[in-house]
Design a protein around this motif. Structure first.
Motif, PDB file in Angstrom:
ATOM      1  N   UNK A  21     -19.357  -8.732  -2.040  1.00 39.72           N
ATOM      2  CA  UNK A  21     -18.607  -7.517  -1.708  1.00 39.72           C
ATOM      3  C   UNK A  21     -17.801  -7.753  -0.444  1.00 39.72           C
ATOM      4  N   UNK A  22     -18.435  -8.434   0.553  1.00 40.53           N
ATOM      5  CA  UNK A  22     -17.747  -8.698   1.832  1.00 40.53           C
ATOM      6  C   UNK A  22     -16.530  -9.583   1.643  1.00 40.53           C
ATOM      7  N   UNK A  23     -16.590 -10.526   0.705  1.00 37.29           N
ATOM      8  CA  UNK A  23     -15.457 -11.444   0.502  1.00 37.29           C
ATOM      9  C   UNK A  23     -14.209 -10.704   0.060  1.00 37.29           C
ATOM     10  N   UNK A  24     -14.376  -9.636  -0.724  1.00 36.50           N
ATOM     11  CA  UNK A  24     -13.231  -8.895  -1.244  1.00 36.50           C
ATOM     12  C   UNK A  24     -12.402  -8.280  -0.128  1.00 36.50           C
ATOM     13  N   UNK A  25     -13.083  -7.914   0.980  1.00 34.55           N
ATOM     14  CA  UNK A  25     -12.382  -7.231   2.071  1.00 34.55           C
ATOM     15  C   UNK A  25     -11.260  -8.081   2.672  1.00 34.55           C
ATOM     16  N   UNK A  26     -11.548  -9.348   3.172  1.00 38.80           N
ATOM     17  CA  UNK A  26     -10.449 -10.152   3.734  1.00 38.80           C
ATOM     18  C   UNK A  26      -9.336 -10.419   2.728  1.00 38.80           C
ATOM     19  N   UNK A  27      -9.723 -10.600   1.444  1.00 39.22           N
ATOM     20  CA  UNK A  27      -8.693 -10.838   0.422  1.00 39.22           C
ATOM     21  C   UNK A  27      -7.736  -9.658   0.393  1.00 39.22           C
ATOM     22  N   UNK A  28      -8.310  -8.452   0.376  1.00 38.81           N
ATOM     23  CA  UNK A  28      -7.467  -7.252   0.312  1.00 38.81           C
ATOM     24  C   UNK A  28      -6.582  -7.177   1.537  1.00 38.81           C
ATOM     25  N   UNK A  29      -7.144  -7.454   2.724  1.00 37.61           N
ATOM     26  CA  UNK A  29      -6.370  -7.343   3.970  1.00 37.61           C
ATOM     27  C   UNK A  29      -5.235  -8.359   3.984  1.00 37.61           C
ATOM     28  N   UNK A  30      -5.562  -9.631   3.639  1.00 35.67           N
ATOM     29  CA  UNK A  30      -4.534 -10.691   3.664  1.00 35.67           C
ATOM     30  C   UNK A  30      -3.412 -10.357   2.696  1.00 35.67           C
ATOM     31  N   UNK A  31      -3.770  -9.897   1.492  1.00 36.60           N
ATOM     32  CA  UNK A  31      -2.740  -9.605   0.513  1.00 36.60           C
ATOM     33  C   UNK A  31      -1.832  -8.475   0.992  1.00 36.60           C
ATOM     34  N   UNK A  32      -2.458  -7.425   1.592  1.00 31.45           N
ATOM     35  CA  UNK A  32      -1.613  -6.308   2.014  1.00 31.45           C
ATOM     36  C   UNK A  32      -0.711  -6.732   3.166  1.00 31.45           C
ATOM     37  N   UNK A  33      -1.169  -7.645   4.037  1.00 32.49           N
ATOM     38  CA  UNK A  33      -0.290  -8.119   5.114  1.00 32.49           C
ATOM     39  C   UNK A  33       0.897  -8.859   4.522  1.00 32.49           C
ATOM     40  N   UNK A  34       0.597  -9.728   3.529  1.00 31.69           N
ATOM     41  CA  UNK A  34       1.691 -10.509   2.907  1.00 31.69           C
ATOM     42  C   UNK A  34       2.707  -9.584   2.262  1.00 31.69           C
ATOM     43  N   UNK A  35       2.223  -8.588   1.517  1.00 34.91           N
ATOM     44  CA  UNK A  35       3.132  -7.664   0.858  1.00 34.91           C
ATOM     45  C   UNK A  35       3.959  -6.908   1.887  1.00 34.91           C
ATOM     46  N   UNK A  36       3.312  -6.486   2.990  1.00 36.35           N
ATOM     47  CA  UNK A  36       4.030  -5.751   4.033  1.00 36.35           C
ATOM     48  C   UNK A  36       5.138  -6.595   4.609  1.00 36.35           C
ATOM     49  N   UNK A  37       4.831  -7.891   4.823  1.00 36.03           N
ATOM     50  CA  UNK A  37       5.853  -8.814   5.382  1.00 36.03           C
ATOM     51  C   UNK A  37       7.045  -8.860   4.459  1.00 36.03           C
ATOM     52  N   UNK A  38       6.758  -9.015   3.153  1.00 36.23           N
ATOM     53  CA  UNK A  38       7.842  -9.116   2.174  1.00 36.23           C
ATOM     54  C   UNK A  38       8.686  -7.848   2.186  1.00 36.23           C
ATOM     55  N   UNK A  39       8.008  -6.705   2.221  1.00 41.90           N
ATOM     56  CA  UNK A  39       8.736  -5.430   2.226  1.00 41.90           C
ATOM     57  C   UNK A  39       9.543  -5.311   3.508  1.00 41.90           C
ATOM     58  N   UNK A  40       8.952  -5.707   4.606  1.00 40.55           N
ATOM     59  CA  UNK A  40       9.639  -5.636   5.903  1.00 40.55           C
ATOM     60  C   UNK A  40      10.918  -6.471   5.860  1.00 40.55           C
ATOM     61  N   UNK A  41      10.783  -7.659   5.260  1.00 43.98           N
ATOM     62  CA  UNK A  41      11.945  -8.557   5.149  1.00 43.98           C
ATOM     63  C   UNK A  41      13.048  -7.908   4.328  1.00 43.98           C
ATOM     64  N   UNK A  42      12.650  -7.313   3.176  1.00 48.50           N
ATOM     65  CA  UNK A  42      13.633  -6.672   2.311  1.00 48.50           C
ATOM     66  C   UNK A  42      14.317  -5.527   3.034  1.00 48.50           C
ATOM     67  N   UNK A  43      13.498  -4.680   3.693  1.00 50.71           N
ATOM     68  CA  UNK A  43      14.064  -3.510   4.372  1.00 50.71           C
ATOM     69  C   UNK A  43      14.996  -3.963   5.493  1.00 50.71           C
ATOM     70  N   UNK A  44      14.572  -5.020   6.238  1.00 50.43           N
ATOM     71  CA  UNK A  44      15.420  -5.561   7.329  1.00 50.43           C
ATOM     72  C   UNK A  44      16.746  -6.028   6.786  1.00 50.43           C
ATOM     73  N   UNK A  45      16.706  -6.702   5.677  1.00 51.83           N
ATOM     74  CA  UNK A  45      17.930  -7.193   5.033  1.00 51.83           C
ATOM     75  C   UNK A  45      18.850  -6.026   4.709  1.00 51.83           C
ATOM     76  N   UNK A  46      18.251  -4.993   4.139  1.00 48.48           N
ATOM     77  CA  UNK A  46      19.059  -3.830   3.736  1.00 48.48           C
ATOM     78  C   UNK A  46      19.688  -3.194   4.965  1.00 48.48           C
ATOM     79  N   UNK A  47      18.895  -3.030   6.012  1.00 49.93           N
ATOM     80  CA  UNK A  47      19.399  -2.324   7.183  1.00 49.93           C
ATOM     81  C   UNK A  47      20.425  -3.142   7.942  1.00 49.93           C
ATOM     82  N   UNK A  48      20.184  -4.478   8.060  1.00 51.85           N
ATOM     83  CA  UNK A  48      21.032  -5.312   8.926  1.00 51.85           C
ATOM     84  C   UNK A  48      22.262  -5.829   8.216  1.00 51.85           C
ATOM     85  N   UNK A  49      22.146  -6.091   6.910  1.00 57.97           N
ATOM     86  CA  UNK A  49      23.261  -6.761   6.228  1.00 57.97           C
ATOM     87  C   UNK A  49      23.866  -5.881   5.133  1.00 57.97           C
TER      88      UNK A  49
END
Lengths: 927, 173
Positions: A21-49
């Motif tokens: 059960x404990x192993x699932x927690x870091x997996x969830x956190x790491x995945x959500x960070x990665x997704x957030x980064x990707x979204x952040x990149x997309x949004x930055x692109x939209x706003x800046x360019x």
């Protein structure tokens, strides 16, 4: 999963459950960070360019439209306000182009390249607009009007002023019908001219075809009136004529202008500003819009341009960001569900894995406690604490089973020992007797009387529980020995005349601890007495005395049987050995006919048969040897005859060799002579060649001399030519002299005679020169013949030299061949002498052979004689028997030893010796 | 020039045997052209000269060899052999020019060799026999017998047409 789980201990099971059960927690956190980064990149692109670029390109498109609209406004209403508006639009466009320029570096490489080109187009677009605004409001904008002002107006003004001047002049003149008509013409000219110009101007402004028609009508009238004015030019006065000529001039200049004006007005560029706008500005505008808004499609809308692409990219990036966000939410929900499922499942599995086995084990322990040792212990192969517990229980059950089994075994052995005939006694570690079986008790009672002689305290009934010291006078020694006992110990003790054999063994438990001792008793008194008697008898037999016997009295049972058997053995063996001995004695005396006739069994029968066989085989062998000796004797006689023949042939060979040697000697001398002759021939040939070479040189010199003669002849020939020429010239002179003399008449007669003499002299000298020339030519040809002959001689000499050389070569070869031959002959000589030597050795060998043959014959005789020693049954040996030689010849052989033969006739002498050797024994020849 | 042509006979014909001072004897120079022997009067001869190179003139008959320079006098020369129809003579240094005077014109005659100086009596000169074609023999003025052989006496005036002589004179002038 369940199998593996069952092998784990409880700690691990719990850790596994919570860990999963404990192993699932870091997996969830790491995945959500990665997704957030990707979204952040997309949004930055939209706003800046994307958003700025899309907005800027929309602004650019709008500005382009705005400038063109403003330009059109300037063209329509060329006022200051319109111009100002246009300038503002241009400035806005430039500003936005600059602004977009900053975004250009955010674009893709392809777009950047296109944008660079587009920037250039923008510059062109702006400058084209400036060009257009420059000409708006100037005459340049309307070329037709400009042309009218510059070209047509001055001329028409001139014409009007001139015709006006003419009319004014006319008014001053007196009126006649002619003059009146003239005035009317002039007035028509002026009127139509003014109308034409007015219509022309109107047309240029309006472009109305009706106005053009009016102009043409007035112009036709003007042309007609101008013609009639020209016809009436005769009545013009001087002033009018001057004015008319100016008018004509202006007219000529003007008449082509209307057509040109029409052409200019009807050309599309009549309004230059509008024309340029359409031809230069609009294409550039559509080029820019093609890029920004896209090309015009079939529906008339622009689509697919840069702006649209950017908009689409913006939308797609926004969608991408949305979808990433949705993915993240879905995944988080999925992980939550997975965590719940795994946690619940694992806790159930672990609980079941621990409580089940514990229940089963407690049940089994109960059964074992009730004494049921056959219970099967379960869960021994499961891991962890439960597995250990089950294994311990299983071990406990096994131990209990083993203990039960060994108790039963012990009882069985005790009962068996009681009935055993062997005398067995068991003592404990303190050497107290703990067990006596029935047979030892019996034996002790039997021997009790004897034992009491030495051990007065001995009582067979009190043995159980007594110490073993009762058997021993010196118990300490016995005790020490038994204490040290580690394996089987055998001994004998003699007590009260009785002999006991004892076998002691230590009794050890499984761990090797001493539990006590076991002793086997055996009363061996009688056995020992019989053993002594047998020993005495066997010793006698070993020493060859088979006469000894064991007394039978006082023995019974086994011992009596043994004694009788031993006696029978000695008797049989002794008798057989006596028979064999007698038979071998006869054999030693040469009697091969005796045989053992008594019958025996077993090995003795074998021995008898083999002895008889030996005697028979010996008889056969002796017979065969006698036959062989006879054959050897006859064979050696044949060899002797052969040796005689060989000796004769060897002699013949030796004499042949001598003859061959003599012939070879002669041949060698002949060959040597040949070689000498060849050498002489060679020298002669060499000298002949030298002579021929000298001859060749002489011929060469002769040829040279001939050539010199030829050259001299040529010179002589030249000289005679000169003489001939001189003669010719002299002749001519004489002829001239004769001519002169003839001309001189009588006075020249004397001179004529001289001239005639001179001529005859000249002719003679000419003839002489010719003779010499022919002689020279002849001698020249002879010299040539001579040269040819000499050359031939030279060639012949060369051939001779070559031939002599070849002869020399051949002779040299002959000499060399002769030398080789002589070497060959020498080798042949050597070979012959070697053959001679061989022959000598052969004859020596033949001699040795002869001697050896004699020896062989002697030995054969000898052998025969010796074989006669044996007496053989006549039935087997009679046929092979042969007469013995009457005389022994062995004594003669040593005297005929081979002698080394050297010198002239070894073969002959050897022959003689061999002859002697054989001749001396006539009986042999007969044999 | 034409004058000379129109009056060929006005002068003494040098080809004719000129009477010697003693009346009966005439002297001739005999020469060879090919194998034939011809003779002309010695008095017509100016000089005998070994063969020298001549300068050919354009547009002349074959037998005209051109001119030679005789000590400053330009003398036209003729190939007698060619004139007699024997073809052009192959000249050698032993060929001879006979320089003769015909009708006061000096000409050179190329002959193969000068043979002799003949001194003959009048009766030794025979007239040319009548022949079918007189034109062929018109330049012969007589035949001289010398011992067994005969020498044909040439008339130089007839031999060379007046034109030739005129040409010669013109060239000489």
């Amino acid at each position: 999963m369940s199998i593996k789980l069952s092998k784990m201990n409880i700690n691990k099971r719990l850790a596994l459950g919570f860990g999963a059960v404990g192993l699932l927690l870091p997996v969830a956190v790491v995945f959500s960070i990665m997704q957030s980064k990707s979204i952040e990149h997309d949004v930055g692109d939209i706003a800046d360019v994307r958003a700025p670029v899309t907005l800027a390109s929309a602004q650019l498109s709008e500005d382009v439209h705005g400038t063109v609209a403003a330009l059109r406004g300037v063209i329509l209403t060329p006022g200051k306000e319109a111009r100002h508006e246009h300038e503002i639009a241009l400035a806005s466009l430039e500003h936005h182009v600059e602004k977009f320029h900053k975004y250009a570096e955010l674009l893709s490489a392809k777009d950047q390249k296109q944008w660079a080109e587009l920037e250039h187009t923008f510059e062109e677009f702006i400058s084209a607009q400036s060009h257009v605004t420059e000409i708006i409001g100037t005459p340049e904008a309307y070329p037709a009007l400009k042309f009218l002002n510059e070209e047509a107006t001055p001329r028409s003004d001139e014409m009007i002023s001139q015709i006006t001047a003419m009319i004014e002049e006319e008014q001053k003149l007196g009126a006649t019908p002619e003059r009146k008509a003239l005035l009317k013409v002039m007035a028509d000219v002026r009127g139509n001219l003014v109308m034409s110009v007015a219509n022309l101007r109107l047309y240029l402004n309006t472009g109305d075809e009706a106005v053009k028609g009016a102009f043409e009508k007035h112009w036709a009238v003007l042309t007609d009136r101008y013609g009639s004015l020209k016809r009436r030019a005769g009545i013009l006065n001087a002033t009018q004529s001057a004015a008319f000529s100016k008018f004509e001039q202006a007219y000529d200049g003007f008449k082509s202008i209307p057509a040109e004006l029409f052409a200019l007005r009807e050309a599309p560029s009549w309004n230059l500003a509008a024309y340029r706008t359409n031809s230069e500005v609009i294409p550039l505008e559509s080029q820019i819009l093609d890029f920004i808004d896209g090309k015009v499609g079939a529906d008339g809308e622009r689509a697919g341009g840069f702006k649209h692409v950017q908009e689409e990219t913006l939308i797609s990036e926004a969608n991408h960001a949305y979808s990433a966000l949705e993915n993240m939410i879905f995944l988080m929900l999925g992980l939550l569900a997975a965590g719940l499922v795994i946690g619940t499942g694992l806790s159930f599995l672990i609980a079941r894995g621990i409580s089940g086995p514990l229940m089963r084990l407690s049940e089994q322990i109960g059964k074992i406690a009730d004494g049921s040792l056959d219970v099967t212990v379960t869960d021994t192969d499961s891991g962890g604490e439960i597995g250990q517990m089950a294994n311990s229980l299983e071990r406990l059950r096994n131990e209990l089973q083993k203990a039960d089994q060994s108790a039963r075994e012990n009882l069985r052995i005790r009962v068996a020992l009681d009935g055993c005939t062997t005398n067995v006694m068991v003592a404990d570690n303190d050497f107290n007797i703990v067990y006596l079986n029935d047979s030892v008790t019996e034996m002790m009672q039997e021997a009790e009387a004897d034992l009491r002689k030495e051990l007065s305290a001995f009582d067979s009934k009190k043995l159980l529980g007594a110490n073993i010291d009762v058997f021993h006078k010196n118990p300490a020694h016995q005790r020490g020995m038994l204490e040290r006992l580690s394996s089987t110990y055998k001994t004998s003790i003699t007590v009260g005349g009785r002999i006991f054999d004892l076998i002691a063994n230590p009794v050890l438990d499984e761990e090797g601890n001493r539990l006590g001792s076991i002793v086997e008793w055996n009363d061996a008194t009688l056995e020992r007495a019989v053993e002594d008697e047998v020993d005495t008898m066997v010793n006698a037999a070993v020493n060859g005395n088979f006469a000894e016997r064991i007394p039978l009295e006082g023995k019974h049972g086994f011992m009596r049987n043994l004694a009788e058997a031993m006696n029978r053995l000695c008797e049989t063996t002794g008798k057989a050995l006596d028979d064999v001995g007698a038979n071998l004695g006869s054999l030693a005396e040469g009697d091969l006919n005796t045989r053992v006739t008594n019958s025996y069994a077993g090995s003795f029968d074998d021995l008898k048969n083999k002895l008889n066989d030996t005697a028979g085989r010996l008889g056969e062998i002796v017979t065969e040897v006698v036959v062989s000796a006879n054959e050897v004797r006859s064979a050696s006689a044949e060899i002797t005859t052969g040796t005689n023949d060989l000796s004769q042939r060897t002699e013949q060979q030796a004499s042949n060799l001598e003859e061959t040697a003599a012939s070879m000697e002669e041949m060698a001398s002949t060959i040597k002579q040949n070689a000498d002759n060849a050498q002489q021939a060679n020298q002669l040939a060499v000298s002949a060649r030298t002579v021929a070479s000298d001859g060749g040189e002489v011929v060469g010199k002769a040829v040279t001399a001939m050539s010199e003669i030829e050259a001299s002849s040529q010179k002589i020939s030249d000289i005679t030519g000169v003489i001939d020429e001189i003669a010719f010239q002299t002749n001519l002179l004489a002829l001239n002299a004769a001519v002169e003399a003839a001309r001189a008449g009588d006075a020249g007669k004397g001179f004529a005679v001289v001239a005639s003499e001179v001529r005859s002299l000249a002719q003679r000298s000419s003839e002489a020169a010719k003779d010499i020339k022919s002689l020279i030519v002849e001698s020249g040809s002879q010299v040539k013949d001579g040269v040819t002959l000499v050359n031939d001689a030279g060639k012949s000499l060369t051939e001779i030299v070559d031939s002599v050389k070849r002869v020399t070569d051949i002779v040299s070869e002959i000499a060399a061949a002769s030398t080789e031959q002589s070497t060959g002959v020498e080798e042949i000589n050597k070979a012959i002498s070697q053959m001679d030597e061989m022959t000598q050795q052969n004859s020596a060998l033949v001699q040795e052979n002869a001697a050896a043959c004699r020896l062989l014959q002697d030995q054969a005789g000898n052998m025969h004689e010796r074989m006669s020693f044996f007496e053989v049954d006549s039935a087997t040996s009679g046929a092979a028997a042969s007469p013995k030689p009457k005389r022994r010849v062995a004594s003669a052989a040593p005297k005929q030893q081979m002698r080394k033969v050297a010198g002239g006739a070894p073969v002959a002498s050897m022959q003689a010796e061999i002859h002697d050797a054989f001749d001396g024994d006539d009986e042999w020849k007969e044999f | 020039m034409n004058d000379h042509v129109e009056s060929p006979e006005q002068e003494e014909i040098s080809g004719e045997p000129s009477s010697a001072q003693n009346g009966n004897f005439h002297q001739f120079i005999s020469f060879k052209v090919g194998n034939e022997e011809f003779a002309i009067d010695i008095m017509a001869v100016r000089e005998i000269k070994g063969w020298t190179e001549t300068a050919p003139l354009p547009n002349q008959p074959d037998y005209n060899l051109g001119v030679l320079n005789l000590r400053g006098t330009i003398v036209p020369t003729f190939d007698l052999g060619c004139r007699f129809g024997m073809g052009r003579t192959e000249t050698t240094p032993y060929h001879v020019f006979i320089i003769a005077t015909v009708q006061e014109r000096t000409i050179g005659l190329l002959v193969d060799a000068v043979s002799d100086i003949l001194t003959v009596n009048d009766d030794q000169i025979r007239p040319v026999p009548d022949m079918e074609r007189m034109t062929a023999a018109e330049f012969l003025s007589g035949i001289i017998t010398v011992e067994e052989s005969m020498v044909v006496l040439l008339s130089l005036e007839k031999l060379f047409h007046t034109g030739d002589l005129a040409n010669a004179a013109e060239i000489a002038a």
